[in-house]
Write an enzyme that holds these catalytic residues in place. Structure first.
Site, short mmCIF file in Angstrom:
data_model
loop_
_atom_site.label_atom_id
_atom_site.label_comp_id
_atom_site.label_asym_id
_atom_site.label_seq_id
_atom_site.Cartn_x
_atom_site.Cartn_y
_atom_site.Cartn_z
N LYS A 1 1.69 -3.52 7.28
CA LYS A 1 1.86 -3.71 5.83
C LYS A 1 3.32 -3.41 5.42
CE LYS A 1 -0.74 -4.51 2.95
NZ LYS A 1 -1.17 -5.81 2.35
N THR B 1 0.83 -1.21 0.00
CA THR B 1 0.00 0.00 0.00
C THR B 1 0.86 1.26 0.00
OG1 THR B 1 -1.54 1.28 1.36
CG2 THR B 1 -0.15 -0.25 2.53
N ASP B 2 0.28 2.36 -0.47
CA ASP B 2 1.02 3.63 -0.42
C ASP B 2 1.15 4.14 1.03
OD1 ASP B 2 -1.64 4.44 0.03
OD2 ASP B 2 -1.64 5.97 -1.55
N GLU B 3 0.37 3.54 1.94
CA GLU B 3 0.44 4.01 3.34
C GLU B 3 1.79 3.69 3.98
OE1 GLU B 3 -2.91 3.51 5.85
OE2 GLU B 3 -4.33 3.84 4.22
N TYR C 1 -2.00 -0.50 11.18
CA TYR C 1 -2.23 -1.15 9.87
C TYR C 1 -1.05 -0.90 8.94
CZ TYR C 1 -3.62 -1.44 4.99
OH TYR C 1 -3.62 -1.71 3.64
#
Ligand code: NAD
Ligand code: TDX
Length: 336
Positions: free
Chosen positions: A154, A125-127, A150
């Site tokens: 990831k 994810t870009d997070e 989260y």
């Protein structure tokens, strides 16, 4: 070609399984999913009776099961999407995020290594990059600064996958995409939550000032990029995937209200998400140049179609918002 898709009953996974069956009809898709609150076999109802879709209920962390199914189905490649995916849930209860996203991913990598899987696509994810200021965009070499349990889980999974490439020469490709939207997204995420609440004339909870920005990617465009990354990505590389549609949350919420014909007075500003990332934006130069990918959907058209789908399928979201989800929903909103 036999591909193992993990999390194939969730939002992106179910769209991906159907996309693969359409685009690569000769492939067999083995779908391993635990069916948590977010997994729903109904998302794949149209594949009933399809001999090239094999569903197995199970946990990615169950190494014996994973190795067994890899061997029985002669798995060539893994597309790994199974995860706990919701930031707010990771704030309420981080443990399962580490168990599934970090430890589960490591078990899956280990099984892939033991069974000689030829390619492992890690859907990240870009997070992982944390938050941006008002300008700039994430590139593949931006520093990794995850903010929530989260995104930290990831990031850990993403790095463990890359380590399996560097250390054990497992053929790993990592994709980091921005916020997906489209059909079959669980109504805890911004867009479907707002549509469902608006249809019920319930308040639309906007966190903070509503000025946080996300870069929206249509799930079908994402599926296309994932297939390209699987087939053409270079081992050990990371590809950022973004829809090129940066929007403020508040503008999306207002657009949804307009599409369903409800008043802006339904908007309710609520306490901000702790550690809320302000802005995400993706620089998609690499995926465009190397894999030849560009998104086909514009956000306005994609949003209108998505909202219409939710309006037309109340039975789907009424069923998924019952039971366990309702309990979570009530805990969430009692705290505000
Ligand atoms: P989702 O929550 O809709 O679906 C997750 C699926 O994984 C569910 O079907 C669930 O049953 C399954 N699952 C959960 N734990 C499992 C376990 N231990 N073993 C087997 N299956 C398990 O998620 P999504 O939005 O479709 O996201 C899919 C992937 O894409 C995730 O890895 C997520 O981190 C990533 N991602 C999502 C977005 C987004 O905007 N939705 C953006 C970037 C990255
Ligand atoms: O009720 C809400 N009100 C609100 O203002 C919800 C659910 C969200 N928001 C805000 C928070 C975010 O700024 O909307 C934005 C989007 O929120 P989510 O839909 O929860 O997505 P986000 O936190 O951005 O994370 C998503 O994109 C990256 C996915 O859930 C992740 O799985 C993915 O990795």
């Amino acid at each position: 070609m036999n591909v193992l898709v993990t999390g194939g009953c969730g939002f992106i996974g179910s769209n991906l399984v159907k996309y693969l069956r359409r685009e690569r009809p000769a492939w067999t898709v083995v779908n391993l999913d635990k069916l948590t609150y977010a997994g729903n076999l109904e998302n794949l109802a149209e594949l009933e009776g399809d001999p090239r879709h094999v569903f197995i209920r199970g946990d990615i962390g169950n190494r014996e099961l994973v190795e067994h199914l890899m061997s029985v189905h002669a798995i060539d490649a893994v597309m790994h999407l199974a995860a706990e995916s919701h930031v707010d849930r990771s704030i309420l209860g981080p443990e399962v995020f580490v168990t599934t996203n970090v430890l589960g991913t490591q078990q899956l990598l280990e099984a892939s290594r033991a069974r000689g899987v030829k390619r492992f696509l890690m859907v990240s994810t870009d997070e992982v990059y944390g938050s941006l200021g008002p300008t700039g965009a994430f590139t593949e070499s931006s520093p990794l600064q995850p903010s929530s349990p989260y995104s930290a889980s990831k990031t850990s999974a993403d790095l463990v996958a890359l380590a399996y490439h560097h250390t054990f020469k497992l053929d790993v490709v990592v994709t980091r995409c921005s916020n997906n939207y489209g059909r079959y997204q669980f109504p805890e995420k911004l867009i479907p939550l707002m549509v469902v609440n608006a249809l019920h004339d319930k308040p639309l909870p906007v966190y903070g000032d509503g000025g946080n920005v996300r870069d929206w990617l249509h799930v079908e465009d994402h599926c296309q990029a994932l297939l390209l990354a699987l087939e053409k990505g270079r081992a050990g590389e990371v590809y950022n995937i973004g829809g090129g549609a940066e929007r403020r949350n508040l503008d999306i919420v207002k657009a949804i209200l307009g599409l369903v014909g409800k008043p802006d007075s339904l908007i309710q500003y609520v306490k901000d998400r702790p550690g809320h990332d302000r802005r995400y934006a993706i620089d998609p130069s690499k995926v465009r140049a190397e894999l030849g990918w560009t998104p086909a959907h514009t956000f306005e058209q994609g949003l209108a179609e998505t909202v219409r789908w939710y309006v037309d399928h109340p039975a789907w979201w009424e069923r998924v918002t019952s039971g366990a989800y309702r309990q979570y929903f009530e805990t969430q909103y009692r705290t505000r």
